[in-house]
Enzyme design. Structure first.
Site, mmCIF file in Angstrom:
data_model
loop_
_atom_site.group_PDB
_atom_site.id
_atom_site.type_symbol
_atom_site.label_atom_id
_atom_site.label_comp_id
_atom_site.label_asym_id
_atom_site.label_seq_id
_atom_site.Cartn_x
_atom_site.Cartn_y
_atom_site.Cartn_z
ATOM 1 N N ASN A 1 28.710 42.562 32.420
ATOM 2 C CA ASN A 1 27.568 42.582 33.355
ATOM 3 C C ASN A 1 27.378 41.263 34.102
ATOM 4 O O ASN A 1 26.271 40.892 34.452
ATOM 5 C CB ASN A 1 26.259 42.938 32.612
ATOM 6 C CG ASN A 1 26.408 44.240 31.864
ATOM 7 O OD1 ASN A 1 26.952 45.209 32.410
ATOM 8 N ND2 ASN A 1 25.985 44.270 30.613
ATOM 9 N N ARG A 2 28.452 40.540 34.304
ATOM 10 C CA ARG A 2 28.447 39.242 34.986
ATOM 11 C C ARG A 2 27.536 38.211 34.295
ATOM 12 O O ARG A 2 27.091 37.260 34.927
ATOM 13 C CB ARG A 2 28.095 39.388 36.475
ATOM 14 C CG ARG A 2 29.009 40.378 37.206
ATOM 15 C CD ARG A 2 29.088 40.166 38.695
ATOM 16 N NE ARG A 2 29.839 38.981 39.072
ATOM 17 C CZ ARG A 2 31.169 38.867 39.055
ATOM 18 N NH1 ARG A 2 31.924 39.874 38.657
ATOM 19 N NH2 ARG A 2 31.743 37.753 39.426
#
Ligand SMILES: Cc1cc2nc3c(=O)[nH]c(=O)nc-3n(C[C@H](O)[C@H](O)[C@H](O)COP(=O)(O)O)c2cc1C
Length: 203
Positions: A181-182
């Site tokens: 999710n970065r």
């Protein structure tokens, strides 16, 4: 949030050992040139330039590459011996940034590495006025051929005095690790004397 996301993925260990571990993984994972790194240099006035070079040695004494001191980068390094290195191992989705001062390797080490290279690479380096204008490719190839004839019968090709290595003495090493999710993870190691301190950075 799951434990897998909150746990630190980058250990707090000595960054040279950690680099060794990541580099070993990169050599298995990358299709080619795991030792390719971007080398950023700058003029005395602070104008930056960057290009790829190959890592040809690393350890506690630093990170070594070889080049031509009369090239653009060579001129910048001799006038302003500071640099930054960047590895991006795409297959692993990892980045390592390394910064510090540069020093030239010994003549003996440069000779040993020069003569360990394939003969045609030695000829190519000796024939290259790296970074200067080349009127046409034929000019370069005929210089290589002239040198090949000059040093026929396996005569030793002398290392050009302007072809040598530089070792970057790392003061900062940052490891970047891709997380879901970065929500990526960054750990910056800073040298303090003979030891290292480290902490996380916001991604
Ligand atoms: C993957 C890769 C590796 C390279 N390795 C080196 C190297 O080890 N030494 C070198 O002088 N140039 C190397 N080059 C060429 C440099 O990127 C650059 O074109 C050249 O050194 C001239 O740079 P300069 O004009 O900034 O001095 C490499 C290029 C690539 C794409």
């Amino acid at each position: 949030m799951s434990e897998a996301i909150t746990m630190d993925a980058i250990p707090h260990t000595d960054p040279i050992t950690l680099f060794d571990e990541w580099y070993a993984e990169a050599r298995k994972a990358e299709p080619n040139d795991a030792n390719a790194m971007a080398l950023a240099t700058a003029t005395v006035g602070g104008a930056p330039s960057v290009r790829m070079v190959l890592l040809k040695g690393h350890g506690v004494d630093g990170f070594t590459f070889y080049t031509n001191t009369e090239s653009r980068k060579g001129g910048e390094i001799l006038a302003n011996p500071q640099a930054a290195l960047l590895f991006h191992w795409k297959s692993l989705r990892r980045q390592v940034r390394i910064e510090g001062p540069l020093s030239q390797v010994s003549q003996e080490r440069a000779d040993a590495y020069f003569h360990s290279r394939p003969r045609v690479s030695q000829l190519g380096s000796a024939a290259s006025d790296q970074s200067r204008t080349l009127p046409d490719r034929e000019t370069y190839l005929s210089r290589v051929e002239e040198l090949a004839q000059h040093y026929a019968d396996d005569a030793e090709i002398p290392r050009p005095p302007h072809w040598t290595g530089f070792t970057l003495d790392p003061q900062h090493i940052e490891f970047w690790y891709d997380r879901p999710n970065r929500l990526h993870e960054r750990r910056l190691f800073t040298r303090s004397g003979e030891s290292w301190t480290s902490g996380l950075l916001y991604p």
